[in-house]
Design a protein around this motif. Structure first.
Motif, mmCIF file in Angstrom:
data_model
loop_
_atom_site.group_PDB
_atom_site.id
_atom_site.type_symbol
_atom_site.label_atom_id
_atom_site.label_comp_id
_atom_site.label_asym_id
_atom_site.label_seq_id
_atom_site.Cartn_x
_atom_site.Cartn_y
_atom_site.Cartn_z
ATOM 1 N N ASP A 197 -52.669 110.864 54.555
ATOM 2 C CA ASP A 197 -52.301 110.420 55.900
ATOM 3 C C ASP A 197 -53.481 110.415 56.861
ATOM 4 O OD1 ASP A 197 -49.816 109.436 56.606
ATOM 5 O OD2 ASP A 197 -48.845 111.379 56.296
ATOM 6 N N VAL A 198 -54.379 111.362 56.695
ATOM 7 C CA VAL A 198 -55.481 111.498 57.649
ATOM 8 C C VAL A 198 -56.470 110.344 57.503
ATOM 9 C CG1 VAL A 198 -57.352 112.997 58.432
ATOM 10 C CG2 VAL A 198 -55.185 114.002 57.636
ATOM 11 N N SER A 199 -56.907 110.125 56.257
ATOM 12 C CA SER A 199 -57.900 109.052 56.043
ATOM 13 C C SER A 199 -57.228 107.696 55.828
ATOM 14 C CB SER A 199 -58.766 109.386 54.826
ATOM 15 O OG SER A 199 -57.945 109.447 53.664
ATOM 16 N N LYS A 200 -55.890 107.678 55.767
ATOM 17 C CA LYS A 200 -55.120 106.463 55.492
ATOM 18 C C LYS A 200 -55.668 105.739 54.265
ATOM 19 C CE LYS A 200 -53.573 105.679 60.177
ATOM 20 N NZ LYS A 200 -53.657 104.886 61.400
ATOM 21 N N SER A 201 -55.812 106.503 53.207
ATOM 22 C CA SER A 201 -56.337 105.904 51.973
ATOM 23 C C SER A 201 -55.580 106.438 50.761
ATOM 24 C CB SER A 201 -57.830 106.215 51.839
ATOM 25 O OG SER A 201 -58.007 107.621 51.813
ATOM 26 N N TRP A 202 -55.591 105.651 49.684
ATOM 27 C CA TRP A 202 -55.028 106.076 48.403
ATOM 28 C C TRP A 202 -56.160 106.675 47.566
ATOM 29 C CZ3 TRP A 202 -50.076 106.196 46.631
ATOM 30 C CH2 TRP A 202 -49.105 105.497 47.365
ATOM 31 N N PHE A 203 -55.874 107.771 46.886
ATOM 32 C CA PHE A 203 -56.922 108.350 46.045
ATOM 33 C C PHE A 203 -56.320 108.909 44.756
ATOM 34 C CE2 PHE A 203 -55.975 112.871 46.510
ATOM 35 C CZ PHE A 203 -55.163 112.866 47.637
ATOM 36 N N ASN A 204 -57.137 108.920 43.721
ATOM 37 C CA ASN A 204 -56.805 109.667 42.499
ATOM 38 C C ASN A 204 -58.051 110.447 42.108
ATOM 39 O OD1 ASN A 204 -58.460 107.784 41.315
ATOM 40 N ND2 ASN A 204 -56.811 106.675 40.274
ATOM 41 N N ASN A 205 -58.067 110.979 40.905
ATOM 42 C CA ASN A 205 -59.216 111.824 40.568
ATOM 43 C C ASN A 205 -60.497 111.016 40.326
ATOM 44 O OD1 ASN A 205 -58.401 110.663 38.258
ATOM 45 N ND2 ASN A 205 -57.922 112.558 37.153
ATOM 46 N N LYS A 206 -60.383 109.693 40.361
ATOM 47 C CA LYS A 206 -61.578 108.885 40.114
ATOM 48 C C LYS A 206 -62.126 108.221 41.364
ATOM 49 C CE LYS A 206 -60.489 107.654 35.339
ATOM 50 N NZ LYS A 206 -59.899 106.621 34.499
ATOM 51 N N GLU A 207 -61.234 107.718 42.199
ATOM 52 C CA GLU A 207 -61.726 106.967 43.360
ATOM 53 C C GLU A 207 -60.769 107.039 44.536
ATOM 54 O OE1 GLU A 207 -61.821 102.672 42.656
ATOM 55 O OE2 GLU A 207 -60.459 102.979 40.949
ATOM 56 N N GLU A 208 -61.239 106.529 45.661
ATOM 57 C CA GLU A 208 -60.447 106.488 46.888
ATOM 58 C C GLU A 208 -60.576 105.085 47.468
ATOM 59 O OE1 GLU A 208 -61.209 109.713 49.524
ATOM 60 O OE2 GLU A 208 -60.269 108.717 51.240
ATOM 61 N N VAL A 209 -59.436 104.497 47.864
ATOM 62 C CA VAL A 209 -59.510 103.138 48.416
ATOM 63 C C VAL A 209 -58.820 103.102 49.776
ATOM 64 C CG1 VAL A 209 -59.624 101.988 46.169
ATOM 65 C CG2 VAL A 209 -57.406 102.385 47.233
ATOM 66 N N ASP A 210 -59.399 102.325 50.686
ATOM 67 C CA ASP A 210 -58.822 102.231 52.029
ATOM 68 C C ASP A 210 -57.977 100.962 52.167
ATOM 69 O OD1 ASP A 210 -60.599 100.182 52.263
ATOM 70 O OD2 ASP A 210 -61.922 101.200 53.681
ATOM 71 N N TYR A 211 -57.502 100.727 53.409
ATOM 72 C CA TYR A 211 -56.573 99.619 53.653
ATOM 73 C C TYR A 211 -57.135 98.274 53.201
ATOM 74 C CZ TYR A 211 -53.565 96.366 56.193
ATOM 75 O OH TYR A 211 -52.718 95.345 56.513
ATOM 76 N N SER A 212 -58.425 98.066 53.404
ATOM 77 C CA SER A 212 -58.993 96.762 53.048
ATOM 78 C C SER A 212 -58.816 96.468 51.562
ATOM 79 C CB SER A 212 -60.471 96.698 53.435
ATOM 80 O OG SER A 212 -61.188 97.671 52.697
ATOM 81 N N THR A 213 -58.680 97.515 50.748
ATOM 82 C CA THR A 213 -58.466 97.316 49.308
ATOM 83 C C THR A 213 -56.986 97.305 48.962
ATOM 84 O OG1 THR A 213 -60.546 98.394 48.810
ATOM 85 C CG2 THR A 213 -58.956 98.259 47.008
ATOM 86 N N PHE A 214 -56.237 98.321 49.448
ATOM 87 C CA PHE A 214 -54.839 98.409 48.980
ATOM 88 C C PHE A 214 -53.902 97.420 49.676
ATOM 89 C CE2 PHE A 214 -54.672 102.014 52.161
ATOM 90 C CZ PHE A 214 -53.593 101.573 52.929
ATOM 91 N N LYS A 215 -54.346 96.751 50.730
ATOM 92 C CA LYS A 215 -53.446 95.815 51.425
ATOM 93 C C LYS A 215 -53.055 94.620 50.545
ATOM 94 C CE LYS A 215 -56.935 92.968 53.724
ATOM 95 N NZ LYS A 215 -57.501 92.561 55.008
ATOM 96 N N VAL A 216 -53.792 94.393 49.452
ATOM 97 C CA VAL A 216 -53.413 93.280 48.572
ATOM 98 C C VAL A 216 -52.532 93.752 47.406
ATOM 99 C CG1 VAL A 216 -55.489 91.971 49.163
ATOM 100 C CG2 VAL A 216 -55.492 93.433 47.130
ATOM 101 N N TRP A 217 -52.290 95.056 47.302
ATOM 102 C CA TRP A 217 -51.393 95.543 46.265
ATOM 103 C C TRP A 217 -49.955 95.135 46.589
ATOM 104 C CZ3 TRP A 217 -52.959 101.449 45.733
ATOM 105 C CH2 TRP A 217 -54.294 101.529 45.310
ATOM 106 N N ARG A 218 -49.106 95.208 45.585
ATOM 107 C CA ARG A 218 -47.680 94.891 45.811
ATOM 108 C C ARG A 218 -47.069 95.907 46.772
ATOM 109 N NH1 ARG A 218 -43.619 93.836 41.042
ATOM 110 N NH2 ARG A 218 -42.299 93.769 42.879
ATOM 111 N N ASN A 219 -46.215 95.420 47.644
ATOM 112 C CA ASN A 219 -45.527 96.319 48.571
ATOM 113 C C ASN A 219 -44.029 96.068 48.437
ATOM 114 O OD1 ASN A 219 -44.236 97.303 51.043
ATOM 115 N ND2 ASN A 219 -46.324 97.812 51.654
#
Lengths: 223, 468
Positions: free
Chosen positions: B294-316
């Motif tokens: 919530d703080v960084s508004k990003s998705w992360f796993n143990n390999k990488e972290e992606v922000d809105y500019s990346t995840f906005k094209v994922w399925r919603n």
């Protein structure tokens, strides 16, 4: 306004987008005026010339489905059809469990629909429809700035929220038939909620008890 | 017939209701404004040069085997043939008398097929046209407008996106933006074809268009008097199509006015909570075991972290459900989110009232029930109530739960009944509402109440799958 109300139902209906001919065939959510006038012609058994016709209608459906349909494509040579016809499959959307109410001041239209000459349809030849009720003349109250506009096509000049589409109002009686009165319309689904408009309409109560404001199209055609 | 006054109407630009013709018309209108000295034939010539010399005839999604796209029409030959065709329209070459299928004009009409119009059928397979005609009949203005369409649209995934709205200003805005972007890229030598959207799925793209209308595109919907964008009564329509080869296809997607207004409400009034909710609904099968921060508004796993500019094209899934009208998916998403985070109940109220057509009094009653379950109760009592409520697997189960609450209210010695018989019938089990909708909304309201009162109730709720 004093009008007759003619109720028509069908299991299926399909109203094509006039200029989408290749590939998938989506359906409009409300039939264009030309479909209603065609249906009335079928009931009359002949082509009607309309001058100063006032026509309103409301259309609703239960669900939309998609069907696979076999089509036959006839190829041509020098503009003439040949004996070569290839089959193909297309996706066609259709509407299920449909209700159409036509509002008219014209007693002749009531007479035609009370005993249709040809089968009446809501789309293709297999979208058979039935007249289920014809009312006596009833008075509908005039509503300025109608708020219950739905299940209708309304001239685009009112800029109502909905799908916008150029739709014909009628077709000529010659061959090949030609579209006439094509204009932009807003297609207002029966599912929309109350919203403010500058449209003048006439209020009716539907069989399910809900109110609807009916816009009357003023139609005159001279070929 | 009520004829339009053709003397007063510029049929090259006047809105017709046909999405393709209107986009082309707005492109012409904009180009005429930018280049007022050029005639329409000079504009056709300029655009033909772009299509052939800059875009290497790459307009297969629009025109099949045309004077531009047919293999035999590469280079100057294609340019010459194209200009000759459009000049021929002004000379009335191969014209007949009739009515234009798009503008309704009475006059000279020409053959419109897949080479000079979009999705209008082949000239040779003639049984799809009135009276075995070779194509539909269109005025020269309609055909010229269609020629300009590629400049005013963008590629969205493997198809082309045509965006229109009942608000002409919105349609114009996106057309002008695409024209500007095309000319900018052409000038800098990087343009190889029409503009490509950063999105690939139409649902995300439509909500992004809506977002721009609500937040950024002040020239279109912004009202100087109120200082806010007008967001009532706006519909967006997306035609997602390809006219390519043997598989032409089109998908029509509408963002209804009710959804547009709801989306505007969420962004404007509860932006933080809405983003916390909607960002969590993105998913990507290639980004497994991801969590949202919530703080960084990003998705992360143990390999990488992606922000809105990346995840906005994922399925919603919620965007898709809002467009498909799938209320169950949205309700479940609201409930799942409410368990761990604050989701303002006003968002749910707006959704239920304006999109699901729920009576406001039903929601008021649900909130009263939530208050009764939470206020002045021990954690254990609340936990038991929530477990029982969530465990209701049928309308009978929910009825029994509500009757137990009524009984408890009576035994507590309250003067007023928890709900009257009319409220029970009209608002808690109204026609057109599923019982599980009431159960889920009551759970959401309880969670909202717990968040508000900072109560931590440890309760394991089992997911209820696809009930009706």
């Amino acid at each position: 306004m004093e009008v007759y109300k003619i109720d028509i139902t069908s299991w299926t209906a399909s109203f094509r987008y006039p200029n989408l001919i290749s590939g998938v065939q989506p359906t409009l959510e409300v039939p264009p005026i030309s479909t209603i006038l065609g249906l009335i012609n079928a009931a009359a058994g002949f082509y009607l010339e309309h001058k100063n016709l006032e026509l309103g209608y409301y259309f609703e459906y239960e669900m939309e489905g998609e069907d696979l349909e076999t089509i036959y494509q006839i190829s041509s040579k020098y503009g003439k059809p040949t004996n070569n016809a290839k089959s193909n499959v297309i996706n066609r959307k259709f509407l299920f469990n449909n209700f159409l109410r036509i509002y008219t001041t014209d007693k002749n239209i009531v007479d035609y629909l009370s005993q249709p000459y040809f089968p009446i349809l809501l789309g293709r030849m297999n979208d058979l429809a039935t007249v289920t009720n014809i009312s006596q003349r009833e008075i509908l109250d005039k509503i300025e700035f109608a708020t219950e506009i739905r299940g209708q096509v309304i001239p685009f000049k009112f800029h109502l929220p909905g799908q916008i589409q150029a739709l014909p109002q009628y077709f000529t009686n010659d061959f090949p038939r030609k579209n006439i009165g094509t204009e932009p319309f807003s297609i207002i689904s029966h599912k929309v909620k109350t919203f403010g408009t500058s449209v003048t309409a006439y209020r009716d109560i539907l069989p399910n008890g809900k109110e609807v404001d009916i816009f009357f199209h003023q139609l005159s055609f001279e070929n | 017939m009520i004829e339009n006054n053709q003397l007063e109407i510029n049929w090259l630009t006047h809105p017709t209701g046909d999405s393709f013709a209107d986009i082309g018309g707005f492109v012409i209108e904009y180009l005429q404004k930018k280049k007022p000295d050029k005639s329409i034939l000079e504009l056709i010539e300029e655009v033909t040069n772009i299509y052939v010399k800059k875009w290497d005839n790459n307009l297969h999604s629009f025109f099949l085997n045309s004077t531009i796209t047919h293999n035999s029409n590469k280079g100057q030959k294609g340019i010459n043939k194209t200009i000759a065709f459009y000049k021929g329209l002004f000379d009335g070459k191969d014209a007949e008398d009739g009515y234009c299928r798009i503008t309704g004009q009475k006059g000279k009409v020409f053959q419109g097929t897949r080479d000079n119009h979009i999705m209008s059928g082949s000239a040779t397979l003639i049984n799809f046209h009135h009276g075995f005609e070779s194509g539909i009949r269109l005025s020269k203005e309609a055909l010229i407008r269609i020629f300009f369409v590629p400049l005013g649209v963008e590629q969205l995934g493997d198809k082309v996106a045509v965006l229109t709205s009942n608000n002409e200003g919105i349609t114009r805005h996106f057309v002008q933006r695409n024209v500007d972007n095309n000319f900018r890229d052409i000038a800098s030598g990087i343009s190889k074809s029409i503009q490509r959207s950063e999105f690939s799925n139409p649902a995300n793209a439509l909500f992004e268009y809506a977002n721009q209308c609500i937040e950024n595109v002040k020239t279109v919907t912004f009202d100087e008097d109120t200082g806010r964008s007008k967001t009532q009564g706006t519909t967006l329509n997306l035609f997602h199509f390809t006219n390519f080869g043997a598989s032409p296809t089109i998908n029509l997607i509408t963002l209804p006015a009710s959804v547009f207004a709801f989306y505007a409400y969420c962004i404007r009034e509860h932006k933080k909570e809405w983003q916390s909710f909607i960002f969590r609904q993105y998913s990507n099968s290639k980004f497994k075991n991801a969590q949202f921060d919530d703080v960084s508004k990003s998705w992360f796993n143990n390999k990488e972290e992606v922000d809105y500019s990346t995840f906005k094209v994922w399925r919603n899934s919620v965007f898709e459900a809002l467009l498909n009208g799938n209320g169950q998916i949205i309700r479940k998403a609201f409930l799942a989110h409410s368990k761990s985070r604050i989701l303002n109940f006003k968002i749910i109220e707006q959704y239920q009232i304006n999109i699901q057509n729920m009576d406001k009094r039903t929601l008021t009653k649900i909130k009263e029930l939530a208050d009764f379950i939470v206020n002045d109760r021990s954690d254990d009592e609340i936990k038991k109530s929530m477990t029982r409520l969530n465990g209701s697997k049928s309308s009978n189960g929910l009825r029994y739960f509500l009757l137990k609450l009524a009984d408890k209210n009576y035994k507590d010695g309250n003067d007023e009944p928890l709900f009257s018989i009319d409220e029970y019938v009209e608002y808690l089990f109204p026609d057109g509402t599923y019982w599980n909708e009431i159960r889920d909304l009551l759970l959401i309201a309880i969670y909202q109440k717990l968040h508000e009162t900072n109560k931590k109730i440890e309760v394991e709720l089992i997911e209820n799958e696809s009930e009706i």
